[in-house]
Design a protein around this motif. Structure first.
Motif, PDB file in Angstrom:
ATOM      1  N   PHE A 192       0.848  -1.180   0.000  1.00 57.61           N
ATOM      2  CA  PHE A 192       0.000   0.000   0.000  1.00 57.61           C
ATOM      3  C   PHE A 192       0.891   1.240   0.000  1.00 57.61           C
ATOM      4  CE2 PHE A 192      -2.854  -3.103   1.930  1.00 57.61           C
ATOM      5  CZ  PHE A 192      -4.067  -2.813   1.324  1.00 57.61           C
ATOM      6  N   GLN A 193       0.515   2.218  -0.776  1.00 56.38           N
ATOM      7  CA  GLN A 193       1.193   3.508  -0.773  1.00 56.38           C
ATOM      8  C   GLN A 193       0.163   4.607  -0.544  1.00 56.38           C
ATOM      9  OE1 GLN A 193       4.988   2.483  -3.684  1.00 56.38           O
ATOM     10  NE2 GLN A 193       3.361   3.779  -4.473  1.00 56.38           N
ATOM     11  N   ASN A 194       0.481   5.504   0.369  1.00 53.70           N
ATOM     12  CA  ASN A 194      -0.447   6.565   0.739  1.00 53.70           C
ATOM     13  C   ASN A 194       0.368   7.825   0.999  1.00 53.70           C
ATOM     14  OD1 ASN A 194      -2.497   8.165   1.684  1.00 53.70           O
ATOM     15  ND2 ASN A 194      -3.022   6.888   3.443  1.00 53.70           N
ATOM     16  N   ALA A 195       0.624   8.577  -0.058  1.00 53.99           N
ATOM     17  CA  ALA A 195       1.504   9.747   0.035  1.00 53.99           C
ATOM     18  C   ALA A 195       1.067  10.770   1.084  1.00 53.99           C
ATOM     19  CB  ALA A 195       1.624  10.406  -1.341  1.00 53.99           C
ATOM     20  N   PRO A 196      -0.250  11.036   1.242  1.00 55.81           N
ATOM     21  CA  PRO A 196      -0.648  12.026   2.252  1.00 55.81           C
ATOM     22  C   PRO A 196      -0.705  11.482   3.679  1.00 55.81           C
ATOM     23  CG  PRO A 196      -2.232  11.906   0.429  1.00 55.81           C
ATOM     24  CD  PRO A 196      -1.389  10.680   0.382  1.00 55.81           C
ATOM     25  N   ALA A 197      -0.403  10.209   3.886  1.00 57.87           N
ATOM     26  CA  ALA A 197      -0.464   9.647   5.241  1.00 57.87           C
ATOM     27  C   ALA A 197       0.444  10.442   6.177  1.00 57.87           C
ATOM     28  CB  ALA A 197      -0.066   8.176   5.231  1.00 57.87           C
ATOM     29  N   PRO A 198       0.088  10.542   7.444  1.00 54.65           N
ATOM     30  CA  PRO A 198       0.832  11.431   8.346  1.00 54.65           C
ATOM     31  C   PRO A 198       2.248  10.985   8.683  1.00 54.65           C
ATOM     32  CG  PRO A 198      -0.811  10.166   9.554  1.00 54.65           C
ATOM     33  CD  PRO A 198      -1.066   9.907   8.107  1.00 54.65           C
ATOM     34  N   LEU A 199       2.535   9.688   8.525  1.00 51.59           N
ATOM     35  CA  LEU A 199       3.847   9.198   8.927  1.00 51.59           C
ATOM     36  C   LEU A 199       4.660   8.797   7.699  1.00 51.59           C
ATOM     37  CD1 LEU A 199       5.333   8.781  11.618  1.00 51.59           C
ATOM     38  CD2 LEU A 199       4.630   6.394  11.559  1.00 51.59           C
ATOM     39  N   ALA A 200       5.717   9.532   7.437  1.00 49.59           N
ATOM     40  CA  ALA A 200       6.561   9.268   6.269  1.00 49.59           C
ATOM     41  C   ALA A 200       7.534   8.140   6.581  1.00 49.59           C
ATOM     42  CB  ALA A 200       7.304  10.533   5.854  1.00 49.59           C
ATOM     43  N   GLU A 201       6.973   6.963   6.844  1.00 50.96           N
ATOM     44  CA  GLU A 201       7.750   5.777   7.213  1.00 50.96           C
ATOM     45  C   GLU A 201       7.167   4.563   6.500  1.00 50.96           C
ATOM     46  OE1 GLU A 201      10.429   5.666   8.990  1.00 50.96           O
ATOM     47  OE2 GLU A 201      10.431   7.493  10.225  1.00 50.96           O
ATOM     48  N   THR A 202       7.966   3.494   6.476  1.00 48.79           N
ATOM     49  CA  THR A 202       7.515   2.205   5.950  1.00 48.79           C
ATOM     50  C   THR A 202       7.278   1.244   7.103  1.00 48.79           C
ATOM     51  OG1 THR A 202       8.663   2.438   3.846  1.00 48.79           O
ATOM     52  CG2 THR A 202       8.165   0.196   4.562  1.00 48.79           C
ATOM     53  N   LEU A 203       6.157   0.570   7.055  1.00 51.24           N
ATOM     54  CA  LEU A 203       5.866  -0.529   7.978  1.00 51.24           C
ATOM     55  C   LEU A 203       5.902  -1.831   7.191  1.00 51.24           C
ATOM     56  CD1 LEU A 203       4.667  -1.822  10.641  1.00 51.24           C
ATOM     57  CD2 LEU A 203       2.429  -1.481   9.575  1.00 51.24           C
ATOM     58  N   VAL A 204       6.654  -2.803   7.670  1.00 49.01           N
ATOM     59  CA  VAL A 204       6.631  -4.147   7.104  1.00 49.01           C
ATOM     60  C   VAL A 204       5.885  -5.047   8.082  1.00 49.01           C
ATOM     61  CG1 VAL A 204       7.985  -6.163   6.440  1.00 49.01           C
ATOM     62  CG2 VAL A 204       8.725  -3.877   5.743  1.00 49.01           C
ATOM     63  N   LEU A 205       4.890  -5.754   7.562  1.00 49.53           N
ATOM     64  CA  LEU A 205       4.071  -6.643   8.390  1.00 49.53           C
ATOM     65  C   LEU A 205       4.237  -8.071   7.869  1.00 49.53           C
ATOM     66  CD1 LEU A 205       0.365  -5.912   9.414  1.00 49.53           C
ATOM     67  CD2 LEU A 205       1.300  -8.209   9.221  1.00 49.53           C
ATOM     68  N   PHE A 206       4.848  -8.922   8.680  1.00 47.43           N
ATOM     69  CA  PHE A 206       4.949 -10.353   8.377  1.00 47.43           C
ATOM     70  C   PHE A 206       3.841 -11.045   9.158  1.00 47.43           C
ATOM     71  CE2 PHE A 206       9.562  -9.068   8.130  1.00 47.43           C
ATOM     72  CZ  PHE A 206       9.699  -9.219   6.755  1.00 47.43           C
ATOM     73  N   GLY A 207       2.813 -11.514   8.470  1.00 51.65           N
ATOM     74  CA  GLY A 207       1.679 -12.057   9.194  1.00 51.65           C
ATOM     75  C   GLY A 207       0.987 -13.201   8.499  1.00 51.65           C
ATOM     76  N   ASP A 208      -0.280 -13.403   8.872  1.00 49.27           N
ATOM     77  CA  ASP A 208      -1.112 -14.434   8.252  1.00 49.27           C
ATOM     78  C   ASP A 208      -2.414 -13.784   7.825  1.00 49.27           C
ATOM     79  OD1 ASP A 208      -2.584 -14.203  10.648  1.00 49.27           O
ATOM     80  OD2 ASP A 208      -1.598 -15.938  11.551  1.00 49.27           O
ATOM     81  N   SER A 209      -3.510 -14.534   7.777  1.00 45.23           N
ATOM     82  CA  SER A 209      -4.750 -13.980   7.250  1.00 45.23           C
ATOM     83  C   SER A 209      -5.294 -12.833   8.096  1.00 45.23           C
ATOM     84  CB  SER A 209      -5.799 -15.089   7.110  1.00 45.23           C
ATOM     85  OG  SER A 209      -5.972 -15.780   8.332  1.00 45.23           O
ATOM     86  N   PHE A 210      -4.990 -12.788   9.381  1.00 45.98           N
ATOM     87  CA  PHE A 210      -5.419 -11.658  10.206  1.00 45.98           C
ATOM     88  C   PHE A 210      -4.686 -10.381   9.803  1.00 45.98           C
ATOM     89  CE2 PHE A 210      -7.188 -14.935  12.856  1.00 45.98           C
ATOM     90  CZ  PHE A 210      -8.160 -14.334  13.638  1.00 45.98           C
ATOM     91  N   GLY A 211      -3.522 -10.539   9.192  1.00 42.96           N
ATOM     92  CA  GLY A 211      -2.744  -9.374   8.789  1.00 42.96           C
ATOM     93  C   GLY A 211      -3.282  -8.673   7.561  1.00 42.96           C
ATOM     94  N   VAL A 212      -4.236  -9.296   6.860  1.00 39.78           N
ATOM     95  CA  VAL A 212      -4.756  -8.698   5.629  1.00 39.78           C
ATOM     96  C   VAL A 212      -5.424  -7.362   5.922  1.00 39.78           C
ATOM     97  CG1 VAL A 212      -6.410  -8.983   3.764  1.00 39.78           C
ATOM     98  CG2 VAL A 212      -4.973 -10.902   4.437  1.00 39.78           C
ATOM     99  N   ASN A 213      -6.484  -7.383   6.752  1.00 41.74           N
ATOM    100  CA  ASN A 213      -7.148  -6.102   7.024  1.00 41.74           C
ATOM    101  C   ASN A 213      -6.386  -5.257   8.035  1.00 41.74           C
ATOM    102  OD1 ASN A 213      -7.875  -7.832   9.095  1.00 41.74           O
ATOM    103  ND2 ASN A 213     -10.087  -7.557   8.845  1.00 41.74           N
ATOM    104  N   LEU A 214      -5.478  -5.865   8.806  1.00 42.47           N
ATOM    105  CA  LEU A 214      -4.619  -5.071   9.684  1.00 42.47           C
ATOM    106  C   LEU A 214      -3.693  -4.184   8.861  1.00 42.47           C
ATOM    107  CD1 LEU A 214      -3.590  -4.368  12.511  1.00 42.47           C
ATOM    108  CD2 LEU A 214      -2.112  -6.385  12.407  1.00 42.47           C
ATOM    109  N   SER A 215      -3.145  -4.720   7.781  1.00 38.60           N
ATOM    110  CA  SER A 215      -2.279  -3.923   6.916  1.00 38.60           C
ATOM    111  C   SER A 215      -3.069  -2.812   6.226  1.00 38.60           C
ATOM    112  CB  SER A 215      -1.586  -4.816   5.877  1.00 38.60           C
ATOM    113  OG  SER A 215      -2.519  -5.405   4.992  1.00 38.60           O
ATOM    114  N   LYS A 216      -4.294  -3.101   5.846  1.00 39.35           N
ATOM    115  CA  LYS A 216      -5.131  -2.072   5.222  1.00 39.35           C
ATOM    116  C   LYS A 216      -5.372  -0.920   6.194  1.00 39.35           C
ATOM    117  CE  LYS A 216      -7.708  -5.205   2.173  1.00 39.35           C
ATOM    118  NZ  LYS A 216      -9.051  -5.782   1.877  1.00 39.35           N
ATOM    119  N   SER A 217      -5.681  -1.249   7.438  1.00 35.62           N
ATOM    120  CA  SER A 217      -5.958  -0.218   8.430  1.00 35.62           C
ATOM    121  C   SER A 217      -4.721   0.651   8.664  1.00 35.62           C
ATOM    122  CB  SER A 217      -6.412  -0.869   9.735  1.00 35.62           C
ATOM    123  OG  SER A 217      -6.879   0.094  10.658  1.00 35.62           O
ATOM    124  N   LEU A 218      -3.563   0.020   8.785  1.00 31.88           N
ATOM    125  CA  LEU A 218      -2.333   0.765   9.070  1.00 31.88           C
ATOM    126  C   LEU A 218      -1.857   1.574   7.876  1.00 31.88           C
ATOM    127  CD1 LEU A 218      -0.556  -1.928  11.241  1.00 31.88           C
ATOM    128  CD2 LEU A 218      -1.257   0.354  12.001  1.00 31.88           C
TER     129      LEU A 218
END
Length: 312
Positions: A192-218
């Motif tokens: 996901f890329q969101n240029a106007p997001a408030p935090l100019a950082e990268t988050l890497v999420l190593f997860g499973d099926s619960f991580g799908v919508n968690l990554s969307k939210s973050l």
């Protein structure tokens, strides 16, 4: 898949490969050998902390029966695998957001599914942001949701299928689903890329099926979110490419009876690619050549496709 039916139409797993019911009643615990392997895993996470600016955080996604113990037709033991794991995670940031998810549990989990809803994923995201000192960005998480009728992963196994209003987060139009390597489950990479997001950082999420919508939210908070379905296994290739300050590893509660398998991300991808038929490989190849955001991930996918073609 057998299903336990609780009050008010709540469905729960039963007779699954992880023996969720036995875990909850304390009949299946983490063995001493696997606890030792978990401790080794956590030691590796501590060693990885020097590679990034913020130490990695491990999150156990609470099982539905943990959130609805009064509706689950099995009594909870005093000690279950998640209690063992929390005791074994010395000097590691381990989050288990069950108390927070219980507050609005009717919204946090669907009646016909095993996973948290988009609303539940938002709550888990809030817990994570507080933990890593980013509470001021909680206000950027999704607050608008829409409903559509759907059967969850349990409800669709009934005859006839049991449906319910399904809660979906409305993401900002600026949050762009930039890349998908077209691999299902283990081996999936999406960005996901969101240029106007408030935090100019990268988050890497190593997860499973619960991580799908968690990554969307973050993705509403971080300008770049890279989600890899690795079942909480750390991948050095992704870390080297992204150089993130924030790394979150997530695993569903029912899976913790065994430590994360040492399954390499790209070995899984190569295996999945080799199992595709010619038409499917052609479609994936076309997507990889047309994407503008895949970068090294698209290039490596193309290499996997070439290797698969050579084996035919």
């Amino acid at each position: 898949m057998r299903i336990l039916e609780g009050p008010f139409g709540h469905l729960f797993l039963n007779n699954d490969t992880n023996d969720t019911a036995a875990q909850f009643r304390g009949d299946r615990l983490i063995t001493p050998e696997d606890l030792a392997a978990w401790k080794h895993y956590f030691q590796d996470l501590r060693a990885h902390a020097d590679e990034i600016g913020i130490g990695p955080v491990f999150m156990v996604a609470p099982a539905k029966e943990e959130i609805f113990p009064d509706l689950y037709p099995v009594g909870r033991a005093e000690v279950t695998p998640v209690d063992q794991l929390m005791a074994a995670a010395e000097d590691v940031s381990l989050l288990f957001p069950a108390p927070e998810l219980k507050v609005d549990r009717g919204l946090a989990y669907h009646r016909t599914d095993t996973h948290w809803s988009d609303y539940g994923a938002r709550i888990a995201a809030e817990v994570y942001l507080r933990h890593v000192g980013l509470a001021e960005h909680i206000k950027s998480l999704p607050v608008n949701f829409r409903f559509s009728e759907k059967a969850g992963d349990l409800g669709r196994n009934l005859t006839p299928p049991m449906t319910e209003p399904w809660m979906r987060a409305k993401l900002s139009p600026d949050s762009v689903f930039a890349f998908d390597n077209k691999i299902s489950n283990h081996g999936k990479i999406w960005i996901f890329q969101n240029a106007p997001a408030p935090l100019a950082e990268t988050l890497v999420l190593f997860g499973d099926s619960f991580g799908v919508n968690l990554s969307k939210s973050l993705s509403a908070v971080f300008q770049r979110v890279v989600y890899c379905h690795t079942a909480a296994m750390w991948d050095p290739f992704v870390i080297a490419q992204e150089k993130p300050r924030y790394v979150l590893l997530e695993m569903a509660q029912r899976f913790i009876v065994q430590p994360p398998l040492d399954r390499k991300l790209w070995d899984s991808i190569a295996q999945k690619v080799s199992a595709l038929d010619e038409t499917e490989r052609r479609q994936v190849r076309q997507h990889m050549t047309e994407t503008t955001a895949g970068g090294v991930y698209a290039e490596r996918m193309l290499a996997c496709l070439e290797a698969a073609d050579a084996q035919v």
